[in-house]
Design an enzyme around this catalytic site. Structure first.
Site, PDB file in Angstrom:
ATOM      1  NE  ARG A  13      25.162  32.138  49.481  1.00 27.01           N
ATOM      2  CZ  ARG A  13      24.437  32.304  48.391  1.00 27.01           C
ATOM      3  NH1 ARG A  13      24.101  33.509  47.978  1.00 27.01           N
ATOM      4  NH2 ARG A  13      24.001  31.255  47.710  1.00 27.01           N
ATOM      5  CG  ASP A  14      20.494  32.421  48.472  1.00 28.14           C
ATOM      6  OD1 ASP A  14      20.053  33.563  48.259  1.00 28.14           O
ATOM      7  OD2 ASP A  14      20.594  31.567  47.574  1.00 28.14           O
ATOM      8  CG  HIS A 205      20.876  27.531  44.652  1.00 26.39           C
ATOM      9  ND1 HIS A 205      21.623  27.718  45.799  1.00 26.39           N
ATOM     10  CD2 HIS A 205      20.174  28.680  44.483  1.00 26.39           C
ATOM     11  CE1 HIS A 205      21.373  28.921  46.293  1.00 26.39           C
ATOM     12  NE2 HIS A 205      20.510  29.533  45.520  1.00 26.39           N
ATOM     13  CG  HIS A 207      16.042  31.448  44.677  1.00 22.07           C
ATOM     14  ND1 HIS A 207      16.108  32.275  45.771  1.00 22.07           N
ATOM     15  CD2 HIS A 207      17.315  31.058  44.433  1.00 22.07           C
ATOM     16  CE1 HIS A 207      17.367  32.386  46.167  1.00 22.07           C
ATOM     17  NE2 HIS A 207      18.130  31.649  45.369  1.00 22.07           N
ATOM     18  CB  CYS A 238      20.652  37.380  44.257  1.00 23.11           C
ATOM     19  SG  CYS A 238      22.081  38.308  43.671  1.00 23.11           S
ATOM     20  CG  ASN A 247      17.401  29.795  48.572  1.00 20.72           C
ATOM     21  OD1 ASN A 247      17.644  30.878  49.084  1.00 20.72           O
ATOM     22  ND2 ASN A 247      18.236  29.200  47.745  1.00 20.72           N
TER      23      ASN A 247
HETATM   24  N1  COA Z   1      36.498  40.299  50.606  1.00 22.52           N
HETATM   25  C1  COA Z   1      36.664  41.504  51.184  1.00 22.52           C
HETATM   26  N2  COA Z   1      37.014  42.621  50.517  1.00 22.52           N
HETATM   27  C2  COA Z   1      37.151  42.494  49.187  1.00 22.52           C
HETATM   28  C3  COA Z   1      36.965  41.281  48.519  1.00 22.52           C
HETATM   29  C4  COA Z   1      36.608  40.153  49.280  1.00 22.52           C
HETATM   30  N3  COA Z   1      36.420  38.963  48.721  1.00 22.52           N
HETATM   31  N4  COA Z   1      37.176  41.477  47.220  1.00 22.52           N
HETATM   32  C5  COA Z   1      37.491  42.773  47.049  1.00 22.52           C
HETATM   33  N5  COA Z   1      37.481  43.395  48.241  1.00 22.52           N
HETATM   34  C6  COA Z   1      37.772  44.806  48.516  1.00 22.52           C
HETATM   35  C7  COA Z   1      39.103  45.231  47.923  1.00 22.52           C
HETATM   36  O1  COA Z   1      40.145  44.960  48.824  1.00 22.52           O
HETATM   37  C8  COA Z   1      38.880  46.708  47.726  1.00 22.52           C
HETATM   38  O2  COA Z   1      38.969  47.348  48.971  1.00 22.52           O
HETATM   39  P1  COA Z   1      39.626  48.833  49.107  1.00 22.52           P
HETATM   40  O3  COA Z   1      38.789  49.707  48.249  1.00 22.52           O
HETATM   41  O4  COA Z   1      39.493  49.113  50.568  1.00 22.52           O
HETATM   42  O5  COA Z   1      41.016  48.673  48.601  1.00 22.52           O
HETATM   43  C9  COA Z   1      37.421  46.776  47.301  1.00 22.52           C
HETATM   44  O6  COA Z   1      36.815  45.593  47.832  1.00 22.52           O
HETATM   45  C10 COA Z   1      37.242  46.821  45.791  1.00 22.52           C
HETATM   46  O7  COA Z   1      37.929  45.730  45.206  1.00 22.52           O
HETATM   47  P2  COA Z   1      37.710  45.315  43.688  1.00 22.52           P
HETATM   48  O8  COA Z   1      38.507  44.117  43.430  1.00 22.52           O
HETATM   49  O9  COA Z   1      37.933  46.533  42.811  1.00 22.52           O
HETATM   50  O10 COA Z   1      36.203  44.872  43.700  1.00 22.52           O
HETATM   51  P3  COA Z   1      34.901  45.512  43.031  1.00 22.52           P
HETATM   52  O11 COA Z   1      34.579  46.824  43.635  1.00 22.52           O
HETATM   53  O12 COA Z   1      35.016  45.431  41.557  1.00 22.52           O
HETATM   54  O13 COA Z   1      33.824  44.441  43.551  1.00 22.52           O
HETATM   55  C11 COA Z   1      33.497  42.172  44.269  1.00 22.52           C
HETATM   56  C12 COA Z   1      33.946  43.087  43.173  1.00 22.52           C
HETATM   57  C13 COA Z   1      33.437  40.783  43.697  1.00 22.52           C
HETATM   58  C14 COA Z   1      34.473  42.223  45.428  1.00 22.52           C
HETATM   59  C15 COA Z   1      32.092  42.631  44.775  1.00 22.52           C
HETATM   60  O14 COA Z   1      31.272  42.922  43.693  1.00 22.52           O
HETATM   61  C16 COA Z   1      31.418  41.572  45.618  1.00 22.52           C
HETATM   62  O15 COA Z   1      31.870  41.287  46.727  1.00 22.52           O
HETATM   63  N6  COA Z   1      30.318  40.983  45.138  1.00 22.52           N
HETATM   64  C17 COA Z   1      29.612  39.927  45.855  1.00 22.52           C
HETATM   65  C18 COA Z   1      28.165  39.962  45.545  1.00 22.52           C
HETATM   66  C19 COA Z   1      27.420  38.883  46.290  1.00 22.52           C
HETATM   67  O16 COA Z   1      27.816  38.364  47.303  1.00 22.52           O
HETATM   68  N7  COA Z   1      26.249  38.558  45.749  1.00 22.52           N
HETATM   69  C20 COA Z   1      25.374  37.613  46.341  1.00 22.52           C
HETATM   70  C21 COA Z   1      25.721  36.220  46.039  1.00 22.52           C
HETATM   71  S1  COA Z   1      24.866  35.584  44.617  1.00 22.52           S
HETATM   72 ZN    ZN Z   2      20.250  31.597  45.620  1.00 24.36          ZN
END
Ligand code: COA
Ligand code: ZN
Length: 310
Positions: A13-14, A205, A207, A238, A247
């Site tokens: 994942r990371d 956790h 890094h 990230c 990490n």
């Molecule tokens: N899985 C898949 N799709 C997702 C989702 C999820 N968990 N959460 C939201 N979506 C989709 C929505 O369905 C929407 O799709 P559409 O435009 O086709 O309708 C779109 O994403 C936007 O949804 P919204 O709730 O407005 O999200 P956002 O644009 O504000 O983004 C997150 C928020 C949380 C979904 C996004 O920032 C994210 O996935 N971040 C993860 C970052 C990450 O993994 N970082 C590393 C780990 S530390």
């Molecule tokens: Zn990390």
């Protein structure tokens, strides 16, 4: 010091999330199954986040479907919101890990919302998880400092952990997203949490961004912490934090723990083979040290090197 430590592998994942090129699904499956065979008890195999945010992990469900479940390895996934929880539950994960940052700026960058909005959303995640009987742990990113805001008050970390406890989560993980932890900060944060949320098990956790990841583990061990997250070969980082690098390396951590007489249940040789495999897959040298040097008693023939004659 604990006599046994749980090492959680987070590289799939990371690590895979920050790779520029998409790692084919079959390759991910082969690498993770190699980690299963090495005896890792818990593997964070992917995340159910927006594929637009992290396209590298769009195949989380397909990956899980082909993982080796014969050894009882727990497969955990990162989940940011209810939609992620539904997808994770549908795919059959063993554990859900929600995540929120201790700093507003990083939370905004990472999940496009305030800390409060993230926490409020976890109520729905808990409902979904409880319906399906999936345990949930909470991860706090930038728990030792934020690359945008600087110092993160320990009380802020404690307040989020208390919310995790109130929501019914099973544990808290302190994420050192960009390697800002130091031994005194580790001691301070662990003691604060042990006082404030004594019922919540703590995981660390780290890094290795500033080269003191394993030193921070030593500080955690001295505080009695017995769960550590690490990435094979030292992958990780990230995409939404400035200056994030890998990490601590799982095999280097396991080597150190075994040399200290601390049990992990992990086969170090097999783990090193998995680390060398991912290095080959990615086609570049990765930070892991023990996978290159071998354990300290791997001896060499004197014929391998020249004799210094004057
Ligand atoms: N899985 C898949 N799709 C997702 C989702 C999820 N968990 N959460 C939201 N979506 C989709 C929505 O369905 C929407 O799709 P559409 O435009 O086709 O309708 C779109 O994403 C936007 O949804 P919204 O709730 O407005 O999200 P956002 O644009 O504000 O983004 C997150 C928020 C949380 C979904 C996004 O920032 C994210 O996935 N971040 C993860 C970052 C990450 O993994 N970082 C590393 C780990 S530390
Ligand atoms: Zn990390």
């Amino acid at each position: 010091m604990p006599r046994k430590v749980t090492v959680t592998e987070v590289g799939p994942r990371d690590g895979f999330q920050i790779e520029h090129d998409f790692i084919p699904t079959a390759t991910k499956i082969a690498l993770i199954n190699q980690l299963v065979d090495a005896g890792l008890p818990i593997i964070e195999f992917s995340s159910f986040v927006s594929p637009r945010a992290v396209p590298q992990l769009v195949d989380a469900a397909e990956v899980l479907a082909k993982l080796d479940r014969s050894r009882g390895t727990k497969f955990a996934a990162l989940v940011p919101n209810a939609k992620g929880a539904e997808r994770a539950a549908g795919a059959g994960v063993d554990e859900i890990r929600v995540f929120v940052s201790a700093s507003e700026t990083h939370n905004q960058k990472n999940v496009n919302r305030s800390i409060e909005k993230s926490l409020a959303g976890f109520e729905e995640v808990m409902r979904i998880a409880n319906q399906t009987g999936i345990p949930v742990e909470g991860a706090i990113a930038t728990a030792f400092g934020c690359p945008f805001e600087g110092e993160v008050p320990v009380e802020q970390v404690g307040a989020i952990a208390a919310r995790f406890r109130d929501l019914g989560m099973r544990g808290v993980s302190l994420g050192d997203t960009t390697g800002m932890a130091t031994p005194p900060l580790v001691v301070e944060r662990c003691r604060h949490l042990k006082e404030r949320v004594s019922e919540l098990p703590i995981a660390l956790h780290f890094h290795n961004t500033r080269g003191i990841g394993l030193v921070n583990v030593m500080a955690g061990l001295a505080e009695g912490i017995d769960v550590y997250e690490a990435s094979f070969a030292g992958l990780g980082g990230c995409p939404f934090a400035a200056g994030a690098t890998g990490n601590i390396c799982t095999e280097d951590l396991v080597y150190m723990l075994h040399e200290m007489g601390i049990e992990t249940g992990i086969d170090l040789d097999k783990l090193c083979a998995a680390a060398r495999h991912v290095e080959k897959v990615l086609g570049r040298s990765l930070p892991g040290q023990v996978m290159k040097a071998g354990p300290r008693l791997r001896l060499h023939s004197p014929d391998e090197v020249a004799t210094a004659a004057g």
